[in-house]
Design a protein around this motif. Structure first.
Motif, short mmCIF file in Angstrom:
data_model
loop_
_atom_site.label_atom_id
_atom_site.label_comp_id
_atom_site.label_asym_id
_atom_site.label_seq_id
_atom_site.Cartn_x
_atom_site.Cartn_y
_atom_site.Cartn_z
N HIS B 80 0.81 -1.23 0.00
CA HIS B 80 0.00 0.00 0.00
C HIS B 80 0.83 1.27 0.00
O HIS B 80 0.42 2.28 -0.54
CB HIS B 80 -0.95 0.00 1.20
N PRO B 214 -6.19 1.15 5.23
CA PRO B 214 -6.99 1.31 4.03
C PRO B 214 -7.94 0.14 3.84
O PRO B 214 -8.81 0.19 2.97
CB PRO B 214 -5.94 1.34 2.92
N ARG B 247 -9.52 6.41 3.33
CA ARG B 247 -8.97 6.63 2.01
C ARG B 247 -9.02 8.13 1.77
O ARG B 247 -10.10 8.71 1.65
CB ARG B 247 -9.86 5.87 1.02
N GLU B 249 -9.27 10.51 -0.28
CA GLU B 249 -9.62 10.84 -1.66
C GLU B 249 -9.14 12.24 -2.04
O GLU B 249 -9.23 13.18 -1.25
CB GLU B 249 -11.14 10.78 -1.84
#
Lengths: 647, 647
Positions: B80, B214, B247, B249
């Motif tokens: 990740h 995540p 997350r 974004e």
């Protein structure tokens, strides 16, 4: 049981059976983070489900689930950015970090202990003398100093108040008593405030700072208006939230009791500050609790007083009915999940230990091998948070009460001559106008008097300079008002549950060893909270056995009853009972030859080891009914004779 | 219903009734964060509870609850830190940030649309012509360019593959097609990778970097050995975890579908790579699903094929029984909570869209006004994660199979002359020894040949320099072995549920308006998932009514059935039904004069608006039984005639 309690053995059982373990242990682990395994996580879930039924459903609370990531503005308003801190200092050479109060505490306690040993060694009596003789690991440490009575008393005083010192005071203590890093004997730096919130950055620009929430409460407060509307604008009411909160501890310790990530369940009960009675107060009034009021503690005692909630409220030991009501409900909840009532007390905060937002606070403290630990706080946060958020955002966070009899009253009001007032004060005009309008009636009356007599008046309005006002700019008039709605900022009573702490206490309270074999450990979870409800043991293998096994497990599981199979035919039945008692499974169904030939199985109860035998489906229904609280083992025994008890 | 669906009206209902709202909205809100109110949060909880019963209990999975904060080492291993990124670019002057693929997508889609309008305006036909005439807000935008057929085709091709471009490719597209910030018309920078994990620092030193997880999967993988042991070392088995993941974004959009903080429910099913059959496969084999295999998509079609799971597995469309089994269970779960089966399909990932760890993947996609959206992923992660964590930490994350027939075989082994070998190679000795021991049999055979013939051999062992080995240092011998345990790294089949996405889809699928009044909106939640189960309506006030009201609500709530009172006597009964239909409450009990005189109440079902009348306790038990799934409204109507239907 407490007396014989061996925490090392207990904890090794928890780890071995994966109740919970340090997170990421194959990477060396991270202090203060824990992973809950199949037993721990489901125990926590069941605890939360019982909590939800007991509080949210039975009390008709409005549950929410808010964001964990919280922008810094919100936590500045709540006071956490400034005040949610501990003090830390570093070894000046190695940079090792210490929580300052824990360092002082540890060193002073060690010095007192060493002094005691050294005294005994000198006098030839007691444990110290023994150790001095033996030498080796247990000997009186080199450099142990016998403290004068005066110094020892001073140390005791510091320890008693250790939670109350600020950074400067801790720094002085560290200097005065030459507190050093015990491992290196190096000096440590001045304590500095360390904020306990984990921070991060929201979005890709790096400009929006956020924190992981330190409590769930703020997300409830900022939604007050929506909650109030959802409740059809009726007061009082409560919101509730269950979820993870975070605290970046300087040095986590004491297992689940002080961790960096923890599950909380918080209730915010919004109430008219003038009406702190509670509609369901009668239901808890007669309950007796062990109280430890602030007054008792301040007199130097820690003896609890048992009395009814009704008496405590009447005597103003507990401030109001609503607080009393919640103390009663908290007690009922803890009893329901299996907390030992004799190891539960309600301790009032002393004024110097109250959080910055609280006006009164009672902790439900549970006794474990770590001593008395706060597991539920029940604070009156007054109107602190709603007022602060409203002031900061300009959003009204009030409740309204329609008055049956409107209030009619006279009041002085400012009437401005806007044509002159604005040009006169220019950019300050708005500020001055607002300051005048905010003045209390007495001050307005004084200004009016001066304006009426002298035609002008100099007023200090909280601005850098006094302002001169003349009667052409402002007239102060008496006007008549009628108010049919009373608007107020609700007070908040907040029962706040540390789920991990309650869970740990429950584990200690549920743990015992069989009287006839100390190596056989058992967790006595009640059937409602137990993670696994029923063990299924086939004594042989083969198609006939698997058919019964499948029927039993499928029927139980379809009814939502968690069932575990232990079909290791290599292990004896006694061994299999034992290793599943260690998981706290209350019931075990055994499939044997009689199952194949006559459709009969036995059912064993964990604590009594009593067994009954009956038809497969009868036994399945007995288990389902007990798990759903519709029956109990005692009920079952009335209609089913026990077989000879196993061990 | 979809055809007439007005998302703006729908969403305003959700906000108005506090299903969910942007978090911290009194502070202006934060994009991508949502607070769930009393309906949304309990709907989510009920959804999760049904999920737990359907999967964890019925399938005997091992649930865990792991830490959210994850040290960077763990997420480096999982890939990740390197690969969990999106590309972003900035306006060169204003610094406004864009997610590169979304920017390209938005601009190209706009150009195609504008071109179509401009063409129509030129030809005088269609919507563009209308808009061109009307002018104003709807007119053909200034600068709209008619695209050549070739360019338009190129744009369509780019859009079809928009998820597959890396940063360099997106950069080239941005340059070649002059993609700019549409608001300012400024150029944008080259796309750079932006890691989507929120980072923070663990503890006070600042030296231990952590991320908010995540996904929940990694905390399960790193505990594999403990889980395996808890399961008495039996394979296959599954672990499961429900919790928040994060997350960060670049630019969140589409409401609950793309957010920064979300609840996931993940199952990790560990299976022998050689035995991907499933013991309960027979139970789902006959279920028909709508499949959209990779092959169909690659041929340019999106037409689903309905077939049985059995057929799909047999034809190798679905790779193995275990994958097929989970697709079936996912389908049953979604149907159970109320997802419309006609708006559900199972789409296979094409090879170029698979996550870095997956070897096969099927998504359960649900259709809403946002189109087909992935709500459950079901990936075969192979042995990727367990292998990576094991390699990184040196901890064995394998399963063992006792072989019924031990394998007997011969193999070449290295026998070192330790007395000479160590001194000869000094600090490299251990490395060289390990490299030799790790060589495949063929290479060992070659070395043996050379040593036997020439007495020495030069071997390139992955070290900077080839190593010369002489026969006094090393002998290679053929030895006989017997293996009774086969050790293997399990493969992982991972059904991963996006709870927020499923919840949003369920809201759209449950929403309708009364045929006779489009302003009366209803949520058709089934009684199991509905947050509030029963409305209680007293038609008058007074002691007799309150006694009934208290009895009904207390009895329901004690049975764990959430009940809401609407006693606003100012609102008509029709109005009160309507505003509670909007909360999806399936049943309403009305208390009227007949309750006081004859102990009778009416019970109304939300969707049919049918009512029955019976004794208070009979009605209470009917509600409890339906909520617990023991009965249904249809069953009840068999023994209770309906009264005239209300509206």
């Amino acid at each position: 049981m407490t007396k014989e309690f061996d925490r090392a053995v207990f904890e090794s059982t928890l780890t071995k059976r994966f109740f919970y373990v340090p997170s990421f242990s194959i990477y060396g682990g991270v202090a203060g983070l824990y992973d809950y395994g199949p037993i721990g996580s489901v125990l926590q879930q069941n605890l939360i489900n019982i909590w939800r039924k007991h509080f949210v459903i039975e009390e008709d609370m409005l549950e929410m689930d808010g964001a964990i990531i919280t922008p810094s503005e919100v936590l500045k308003t709540s006071g956490h950015v400034e005040k949610f801190t501990d003090y830390m200092c570093r070894d000046v050479k190695t940079n090792e970090v210490f929580r300052a109060d824990h360092l002082v505490e540890g060193i002073l306690e060690m010095r007192i202990e060493e002094s005691k040993l050294a005294k005994q060694a000198a006098s030839g009596e007691g444990a110290g003398a023994e150790k001095a003789k033996k030498g080796g690991k247990g000997k009186v440490p080199k450099g142990a100093v016998v403290l004068s009575e005066e110094v020892e008393k001073k140390y005791e005083e510091i320890l008693a108040q250790i939670d109350n010192f600020n950074g400067d005071q801790l720094g002085e203590i560290i200097k005065e008593y030459e507190i050093r890093n015990p491992a290196t004997n190096n000096e440590v730096t001045e304590p500095v405030a360390f904020n306990l919130m984990f921070d991060s950055s929201i979005g890709p620009t790096g400009n929006l700072k956020g924190y992981l929430r330190p409590e769930t409460a703020q997300a409830q407060f900022v939604n007050f208006q929506r909650l109030y509307e959802f409740n059809n604008k009726k007061m009082p009411f409560a919101s509730a939230m269950v979820g993870k909160s975070f605290r970046n501890e300087i040095s986590p310790r004491a297992g689940l009791l002080r961790v960096r990530e923890f599950t909380m369940a918080e209730i915010e009960h919004y109430v008219d500050p003038l009406k702190k009675d509670h509609p369901k107060y009668e239901e808890v009034k007669e309950i007796h609790l062990n109280f430890l009021p602030a007054e008792v503690q301040e007199s130097g005692s820690s003896t609890t007083v048992s009395m009814s909630i009704g008496e405590a409220v009447e005597k103003k030991i507990v401030n109001n009915q609503t607080l009393g009501y919640f103390l009663g409900r908290i007690y009922l909840f803890l009893a329901k999940i299996g907390i030992d009532e004799t190891r539960l007390r309600f301790r009032q905060h002393m004024s110097n230990e109250m959080a910055h937002y609280a006006t009164d606070c009672w902790d439900a403290e549970i006794k474990s091998s770590y001593g008395w630990v706060e597991c539920v706080g029940c604070a009156d946060r007054s109107a602190y948070d709603l007022t602060a958020h409203s002031r900061r955002t300009g959003v009204n966070l009030c409740a309204q009460e329609e008055l049956e009899i409107p209030i009619v009253y006279d009041a002085l009001v400012c009437v401005f001559n806007k044509r002159l007032f604005g040009p006169k004060f220019k950019q300050n005009a708005k500020k001055i106008q607002e300051a005048l309008e905010a003045l209390p009636q007495e001050q307005l009356a004084e200004i009016k008097k001066e304006l009426d007599s002298a035609g002008k008046c100099s007023a200090s309005l909280g601005l850098p300079e006094p302002v001169e006002i003349t009667s052409d700019l402002l007239t102060i008039e008496m006007q008549n008002f009628k108010k049919s709605v009373r608007e107020y900022t609700p007070n908040v009573i907040e029962p706040s549950f540390g789920i991990g702490r309650i869970l740990y206490s429950l584990l200690e309270h549920s743990y015992y060893t069989r009287p006839d074999d100390a190596s056989r450990t058992v967790f006595a979870f009640n059937p409602q909270i137990s993670p696994i409800k029923c063990l299924v043991l086939p004594l042989l293998t083969g198609p006939a056995f698997s058919a019964s096994l499948n029927h039993i497990t499928k029927t139980l599981r379809s009814a939502g009853v968690a069932a575990r199979i232990d079909d290791a035919s290599s292990a004896s039945i006694g061994r299999r009972y034992a290793r599943n008692d260690e998981l706290g499974i209350p019931f075990a169904i055994t499939i044997d030859q009689l199952t194949v030939s006559e459709n009969l199985v036995t059912l064993r109860e964990r604590d009594s080891c009593q067994q009954i035998r009956a038809n497969v489906d009868t036994i399945i229904n007995i288990v389902i009914d007990i798990v759903n609280g519709k029956s109990s083992w005692e009920d079952v025994l009335k209609s089913h004779p026990t077989l000879s008890s196993d061990s």
